[in-house]
Design a protein around this motif. Structure first.
Motif, PDB file in Angstrom:
ATOM      1  N   TYR A 362       0.516  -1.406  -0.181  1.00 18.79           N
ATOM      2  CA  TYR A 362       0.053  -0.067  -0.453  1.00 18.79           C
ATOM      3  C   TYR A 362       0.979   1.262  -0.198  1.00 18.79           C
ATOM      4  CZ  TYR A 362      -3.605   3.516   1.086  1.00 18.79           C
ATOM      5  OH  TYR A 362      -4.718   4.511   1.845  1.00 18.79           O
ATOM      6  N   HIS A 363       0.139   2.512  -1.056  1.00 17.56           N
ATOM      7  CA  HIS A 363       1.269   3.622  -1.095  1.00 17.56           C
ATOM      8  C   HIS A 363       0.697   4.451  -1.050  1.00 17.56           C
ATOM      9  CE1 HIS A 363       4.353   1.150  -3.890  1.00 17.56           C
ATOM     10  NE2 HIS A 363       3.947   0.112  -4.171  1.00 17.56           N
ATOM     11  N   LEU A 364       1.563   5.137   0.189  1.00 17.35           N
ATOM     12  CA  LEU A 364       1.800   6.663   0.699  1.00 17.35           C
ATOM     13  C   LEU A 364       2.601   7.712   0.067  1.00 17.35           C
ATOM     14  CD1 LEU A 364       1.502   5.037   3.935  1.00 17.35           C
ATOM     15  CD2 LEU A 364      -0.636   6.766   3.227  1.00 17.35           C
ATOM     16  N   ASP A 365       1.742   9.020  -0.277  1.00 18.55           N
ATOM     17  CA  ASP A 365       2.334   9.798  -0.969  1.00 18.55           C
ATOM     18  C   ASP A 365       2.739  10.994   0.028  1.00 18.55           C
ATOM     19  OD1 ASP A 365       3.487  12.076  -2.459  1.00 18.55           O
ATOM     20  OD2 ASP A 365       1.916  12.372  -3.045  1.00 18.55           O
ATOM     21  N   ILE A 366       3.383  10.976   1.232  1.00 23.26           N
ATOM     22  CA  ILE A 366       2.980  12.210   2.859  1.00 23.26           C
ATOM     23  C   ILE A 366       4.344  13.223   2.436  1.00 23.26           C
ATOM     24  CG2 ILE A 366       1.305  10.190   3.531  1.00 23.26           C
ATOM     25  CD1 ILE A 366       3.740   9.246   5.373  1.00 23.26           C
ATOM     26  N   SER A 367       3.988  14.241   3.449  1.00 25.65           N
ATOM     27  CA  SER A 367       4.696  14.939   3.206  1.00 25.65           C
ATOM     28  C   SER A 367       5.033  15.092   4.976  1.00 25.65           C
ATOM     29  CB  SER A 367       4.263  16.362   2.779  1.00 25.65           C
ATOM     30  OG  SER A 367       3.561  17.354   3.149  1.00 25.65           O
ATOM     31  N   GLY A 435       1.599  16.958   9.208  1.00 23.34           N
ATOM     32  CA  GLY A 435       1.808  16.426   7.994  1.00 23.34           C
ATOM     33  C   GLY A 435       0.668  16.289   6.735  1.00 23.34           C
ATOM     34  N   SER A 436       1.083  16.104   5.530  1.00 20.47           N
ATOM     35  CA  SER A 436       0.188  16.265   5.366  1.00 20.47           C
ATOM     36  C   SER A 436      -0.605  14.673   3.866  1.00 20.47           C
ATOM     37  CB  SER A 436       0.227  17.101   3.562  1.00 20.47           C
ATOM     38  OG  SER A 436      -0.466  16.110   2.160  1.00 20.47           O
ATOM     39  N   PHE A 437      -1.601  14.015   3.980  1.00 23.04           N
ATOM     40  CA  PHE A 437      -1.740  12.417   3.547  1.00 23.04           C
ATOM     41  C   PHE A 437      -1.648  12.633   1.488  1.00 23.04           C
ATOM     42  CE2 PHE A 437      -5.537  14.474   1.504  1.00 23.04           C
ATOM     43  CZ  PHE A 437      -6.430  15.694   2.435  1.00 23.04           C
ATOM     44  N   SER A 438      -1.370  14.058   1.134  1.00 24.33           N
ATOM     45  CA  SER A 438      -0.843  14.223  -0.576  1.00 24.33           C
ATOM     46  C   SER A 438      -0.044  15.060  -0.615  1.00 24.33           C
ATOM     47  CB  SER A 438      -2.264  13.709  -0.954  1.00 24.33           C
ATOM     48  OG  SER A 438      -1.697  13.416  -2.696  1.00 24.33           O
ATOM     49  N   ALA A 439       1.313  14.834  -0.432  1.00 18.39           N
ATOM     50  CA  ALA A 439       2.258  15.803  -0.713  1.00 18.39           C
ATOM     51  C   ALA A 439       2.739  16.517  -2.294  1.00 18.39           C
ATOM     52  CB  ALA A 439       3.761  15.057  -0.467  1.00 18.39           C
ATOM     53  N   GLU A 440       2.441  15.433  -3.110  1.00 15.51           N
ATOM     54  CA  GLU A 440       2.630  15.163  -4.137  1.00 15.51           C
ATOM     55  C   GLU A 440       1.655  15.038  -5.328  1.00 15.51           C
ATOM     56  OE1 GLU A 440       6.667  14.705  -5.934  1.00 15.51           O
ATOM     57  OE2 GLU A 440       6.615  12.840  -5.149  1.00 15.51           O
ATOM     58  N   HIS A 441       0.785  13.984  -5.292  1.00 18.75           N
ATOM     59  CA  HIS A 441      -0.112  12.688  -6.049  1.00 18.75           C
ATOM     60  C   HIS A 441      -1.170  13.293  -6.178  1.00 18.75           C
ATOM     61  CE1 HIS A 441       2.653   9.375  -6.142  1.00 18.75           C
ATOM     62  NE2 HIS A 441       3.218  10.410  -6.468  1.00 18.75           N
TER      63      HIS A 441
ATOM     64  N   ILE B 186      -9.943  29.283   9.034  1.00 15.41           N
ATOM     65  CA  ILE B 186      -8.477  28.463   8.198  1.00 15.41           C
ATOM     66  C   ILE B 186      -7.338  28.134   8.923  1.00 15.41           C
ATOM     67  CG2 ILE B 186     -10.029  28.326   6.444  1.00 15.41           C
ATOM     68  CD1 ILE B 186      -8.082  29.635   4.232  1.00 15.41           C
ATOM     69  N   ASN B 187      -7.033  27.469   8.891  1.00 21.25           N
ATOM     70  CA  ASN B 187      -5.257  27.396   9.315  1.00 21.25           C
ATOM     71  C   ASN B 187      -4.739  26.402   8.287  1.00 21.25           C
ATOM     72  OD1 ASN B 187      -2.957  26.103   9.794  1.00 21.25           O
ATOM     73  ND2 ASN B 187      -3.527  26.727  12.040  1.00 21.25           N
ATOM     74  N   THR B 188      -3.372  27.126   6.772  1.00 21.88           N
ATOM     75  CA  THR B 188      -3.182  25.938   6.155  1.00 21.88           C
ATOM     76  C   THR B 188      -1.397  26.417   6.816  1.00 21.88           C
ATOM     77  OG1 THR B 188      -1.971  28.306   5.203  1.00 21.88           O
ATOM     78  CG2 THR B 188      -4.639  26.702   4.601  1.00 21.88           C
ATOM     79  N   MET B 189      -1.201  26.221   8.198  1.00 24.31           N
ATOM     80  CA  MET B 189       0.158  25.913   8.490  1.00 24.31           C
ATOM     81  C   MET B 189       0.556  25.335   9.299  1.00 24.31           C
ATOM     82  SD  MET B 189       0.026  29.977  10.320  1.00 24.31           S
ATOM     83  CE  MET B 189      -1.105  30.007  11.852  1.00 24.31           C
ATOM     84  N   THR B 190       1.003  24.534   7.581  1.00 23.07           N
ATOM     85  CA  THR B 190       1.550  22.744   8.079  1.00 23.07           C
ATOM     86  C   THR B 190       3.730  23.794   7.754  1.00 23.07           C
ATOM     87  OG1 THR B 190       1.391  22.329   5.769  1.00 23.07           O
ATOM     88  CG2 THR B 190       0.420  21.800   7.388  1.00 23.07           C
ATOM     89  N   GLY B 191       3.882  23.927   7.361  1.00 24.71           N
ATOM     90  CA  GLY B 191       5.376  24.760   7.590  1.00 24.71           C
ATOM     91  C   GLY B 191       5.664  23.615   5.503  1.00 24.71           C
ATOM     92  N   LEU B 192       4.783  23.069   5.415  1.00 26.73           N
ATOM     93  CA  LEU B 192       5.203  21.781   4.376  1.00 26.73           C
ATOM     94  C   LEU B 192       5.982  22.899   3.052  1.00 26.73           C
ATOM     95  CD1 LEU B 192       2.118  19.325   5.045  1.00 26.73           C
ATOM     96  CD2 LEU B 192       4.420  19.479   6.077  1.00 26.73           C
ATOM     97  N   ARG B 193       6.424  21.921   1.954  1.00 25.49           N
ATOM     98  CA  ARG B 193       7.460  22.887   0.650  1.00 25.49           C
ATOM     99  C   ARG B 193       5.906  21.632  -0.133  1.00 25.49           C
ATOM    100  NH1 ARG B 193      11.577  25.414   2.288  1.00 25.49           N
ATOM    101  NH2 ARG B 193      11.902  25.756   4.317  1.00 25.49           N
ATOM    102  N   LYS B 194       5.476  20.397   0.383  1.00 20.68           N
ATOM    103  CA  LYS B 194       4.462  19.636  -0.721  1.00 20.68           C
ATOM    104  C   LYS B 194       3.484  19.120  -0.483  1.00 20.68           C
ATOM    105  CE  LYS B 194       8.187  17.234  -3.722  1.00 20.68           C
ATOM    106  NZ  LYS B 194       8.735  16.001  -4.137  1.00 20.68           N
ATOM    107  N   ASP B 195       1.952  19.687  -0.929  1.00 22.43           N
ATOM    108  CA  ASP B 195       0.903  19.175  -0.128  1.00 22.43           C
ATOM    109  C   ASP B 195       0.233  20.060  -0.893  1.00 22.43           C
ATOM    110  OD1 ASP B 195      -1.077  19.131   1.724  1.00 22.43           O
ATOM    111  OD2 ASP B 195      -0.898  21.111   2.623  1.00 22.43           O
ATOM    112  N   ASN B 196      -0.549  18.356  -1.958  1.00 22.13           N
ATOM    113  CA  ASN B 196      -1.300  19.038  -3.009  1.00 22.13           C
ATOM    114  C   ASN B 196      -3.061  17.938  -2.453  1.00 22.13           C
ATOM    115  OD1 ASN B 196       0.253  20.458  -5.339  1.00 22.13           O
ATOM    116  ND2 ASN B 196       0.624  17.920  -5.545  1.00 22.13           N
ATOM    117  N   THR B 197      -3.485  19.061  -1.415  1.00 17.80           N
ATOM    118  CA  THR B 197      -4.374  18.675  -0.667  1.00 17.80           C
ATOM    119  C   THR B 197      -5.375  19.448  -1.536  1.00 17.80           C
ATOM    120  OG1 THR B 197      -4.049  18.989   1.299  1.00 17.80           O
ATOM    121  CG2 THR B 197      -3.532  16.989   0.772  1.00 17.80           C
TER     122      THR B 197
END
Lengths: 485, 485
Positions: A362-367, A435-441, B186-197
């Protein structure tokens, strides 16, 4: 003709589409349509009334107008290399696939301004070639480069290995031309570096996965071609040390780090098992391996020293010696030739195929924030092992982006493992650590459930408001990105 | 109490505000309110029911809720250094100014991840200091840094001299916290460089000038502190040569150019006339002068050579010699000391004051594709001279951003010059050449007319749709940014 609409006479509609793009560019036969209603993942199968292949923005606008008048869903499509099912129709709704692949012209190239205007259907690799012909580079790069299109890259805000230095698709784009859900065209393609005249519509469309409009062309930044490179494989003790190495290397080279890829032992072991001709680069395999690449366009960095090495390599070696003395880096192998460099990258790029060959996963794309990576991996690897999983991680560590794959541990049966529990654990910790549950996909269809569960509700509400006002009929790539209420 | 609403009893409303932020933080007396209803330009004078000074995001949310219930306009405000009247109330509508200056905490600092979370009221210079205390820099910089706030910087997508290397406020920001027009946060302050959500709400709020919500905090990228610098004043023959110099210098230094400021002779002449202690840096004054600064965090670049110069300076000199041999650069003066460097920057930073002192002038903040700059300046300078104007131009040339000021030519009376004709000419050519009528200052109130006339109608329509759906009562900074229909 396609089964969804057998009970309706769609021929006048199809005729109208053909009047816009020509008969040859409207596909309606099941066999012809088949390839356009599934993507690279083969995870989603659906159908379409027709596949339309426009050649101009004006044609796209007319197609959208026709679909809007008939309340028919529009699915914008590029190279079908998306990983979340965003580019194929959903079931149960009459859809037209608008394939942008015929819109593949490079409209203009500005050498002095270092920008290029390309149409949505331009294949990423073709844009690389166009830039290189002018001694420049377009730095967006990842596995699908030979078939993905820049329209899809923008719709999904694609990332890859070079984001660390050059940014993702959004940051590389200076403006878009797009057809909105009502058929009107907006054009923000001035190519300006500074333009504060209203809401940032470009960035709203980028990453919207075609749900707010169809990007038909874009203007991109280009960069000087690197003339010196240094590529190495490092072994670091703790994952936190890797972040230290990254920052020290950035300072030491003035921000020249192009790739900083995490390759821990379990992932490398799978690669070597599946591809016996790939050998580990270090005698003592690294628990925490890092593939790092530094590059520069500075003539000084490309100067050849007496021993044949180049100046940039010497500077990298100089820092690595210090880091090894400090115990931050345990071991290092510097590519001494283009072949050694290619071998390192081949190893990195074999990982997805290796995991797939090795068995179900199972593939996760997280950040994660850089400072939380070590915490996440340490805690999660331990929890997953207890559940019977073997995590196989690689990732663009410099961006905090991990491709965290769960496979069955040695001797365990995949079918019997508690995957739902595992996912729940991953997402819980991910949320705790910002973190994010979808970093780039992206989200597409496959991550709608996670989106509904984990994305801040107030943000989803704002997204729904924007979607509703710009696409009141919900015809623009419906069923993607935004979870239903 | 303020004249706008003398006919209504607002005391229950004011009491409700006081219950949220405390009495001391609700100003209603004319004298107290006065400073908050005009900005640095003094061009706009209006009034407000009250000035409210919240300390927390939750307080901001409650204030928005109260105003929304009573249909009272909300004007988010920072340091009041905006140049287009975006931060002061409009006349004719009961307004509350929400001053964010008490929300000035740096909430967290991530040294390893090189990010900082600061509240909207943080003064830009305070954020500089915070970064420098950690051996890092926050590179957004311009004249108002001592009083502007980062909330205002984001609302206007502020630029300045370092955009060339580090990007504008938008590019420096990794996420925002904001109160929407309905009071939700709204809070988008994760500080992530990649977050496609989902949709890019951060970038929608940045540059929206407070019309879609109130930014209450943000997470920013930080950068290594440069340890070597080289600053020079160059004379180039043609303006197109300047673009060549820029690109060659970028390649030669690996993208280390931090500032590339255009200072043609007429502007320098005015500076020297108004400030007699400022001397031109070159013996033969440059028709097309360029102030350039290169900086690096690379230890190699800071190495001191035998003659006392540093490595980076030598590399810059090396290229300048080549460019002088080629005839691209006519003359050059390299700052040999910190004092000489400061003198060059003092000259650059004196320009606005000098123009203002010298007499009446009309200021334009425009941008053009780099390859069109020479065409624009050549054609426009000639046309303006014919009309009796003396254009005084300076600009962040590296970003294509010109501050093009029209003053009266020697012996001409400002009052009799055809300013409207001149503006029409400027905007017509600007539009032809794909330029922007507001590069970094935004729209506010002062550029609404130009916006209505020059911005693509389909884009304005989309902006109106977004504004209407997110702020159906039109209470969030009304009368700014979007022209009325």
């Amino acid at each position: 003709m396609n089964e969804v609409i057998l009970n309706v006479d769609v021929s006048p509609f199809v005729d109208a589409l053909a009047a816009v793009v020509g008969e040859a560019n409207v596909l309606t036969q099941l066999d012809d349509v088949a390839a356009y209603v599934q993507d690279w993942t083969s995870a989603y199968h659906s159908s379409a009334l027709a596949v339309v292949r426009p050649k101009t923005t004006s044609e796209v606008s007319k197609i959208v107008g026709l679909c809007s008048a008939e309340n028919i869903a529009i699915v914008p499509q590029g190279g079908r290399t998306g990983l979340c099912g965003g580019g194929v129709p959903i079931n149960g709704q009459p859809s037209v696939v608008v394939s942008l692949t015929r819109m593949n012209a490079v409209r203009s190239f500005d050498v002095a301004g270092r920008t290029v205007v390309a149409e949505a259907g331009t294949v990423l690799e073709a844009l690389h070639a166009e830039a290189e012909n002018n001694d420049l580079i377009f730095p967006l790069v990842f596995g699908a480069k030979g078939s993905c299109t820049i329209g899809g890259n923008l719709a999904t805000n694609a990332g890859g290995s070079n984001v660390l230095r050059y940014g993702n698709a959004r940051e590389l784009c200076l403006g878009v031309e797009a057809v909105m859900p009502d058929g009107t065209v907006i054009n923000t393609m001035t190519g300006l570096r500074k333009d504060n005249t209203g809401y940032d519509l470009k960035d709203l469309l980028i990453g919207a996965e075609g749900t707010l409009g169809i990007i038909t062309a874009a203007v991109f930044k280009l960069f000087p071609m690197p003339t010196a490179r240094s590529t190495a494989f490092l072994s670091v003790g703790e994952l936190d040390d890797a972040i230290t190495v990254l920052n020290r290397l950035q300072d030491h080279t003035g921000g020249c780090v192009e790739a900083f890829e995490f390759m821990p032992k379990p992932a490398v072991d799978v690669i070597c098992k599946v591809f016996p001709d790939i050998r580990t680069p270090l005698d003592t395999p690294a628990e925490n391996g890092i593939l790092v690449e530094v590059a520069s366009s500075r003539p000084h960095d490309a100067k050849v020293m007496e021993d044949g090495s180049i100046c940039l390599e010497l500077e990298v070696m100089e820092l690595l010696s210090v880091l090894m003395e400090e115990g931050v880096v345990l071991d290092a192998m510097l590519a001494q030739s283009e072949q050694q460099r290619a071998d390192l990258w081949k190893m990195r790029e074999s990982i997805l195929e290796a995991i797939t060959e090795a068995g179900p996963a199972y593939h996760l794309d997280i950040s994660l924030p850089l400072s939380q990576i070590a915490c996440f991996v340490g805690e999660m690897d331990a929890k997953m092992a207890k559940l019977g999983f073997q995590p196989l991680t690689v990732g663009h560590l410099g961006d905090g982006n991990l491709h965290y794959a769960l496979s069955a541990a040695e001797g365990r049966d995949w079918e019997e493992l508690p995957l739902d529990t595992a996912k729940e654990m991953v997402f819980t910790l991910l949320t705790e650590l910002n973190g994010s549950f979808s970093a780039e996909h992206g989200i597409g269809q496959s991550k709608l459930d996670v989106m509904r569960k984990l994305k801040e509700a107030t943000q989803i509400a704002v997204m729904r408001q924007i979607k509703t006002v710009l696409d009141p009929k919900n015809i623009m790539n419906p069923g993607k990105l935004i979870p239903t209420e």
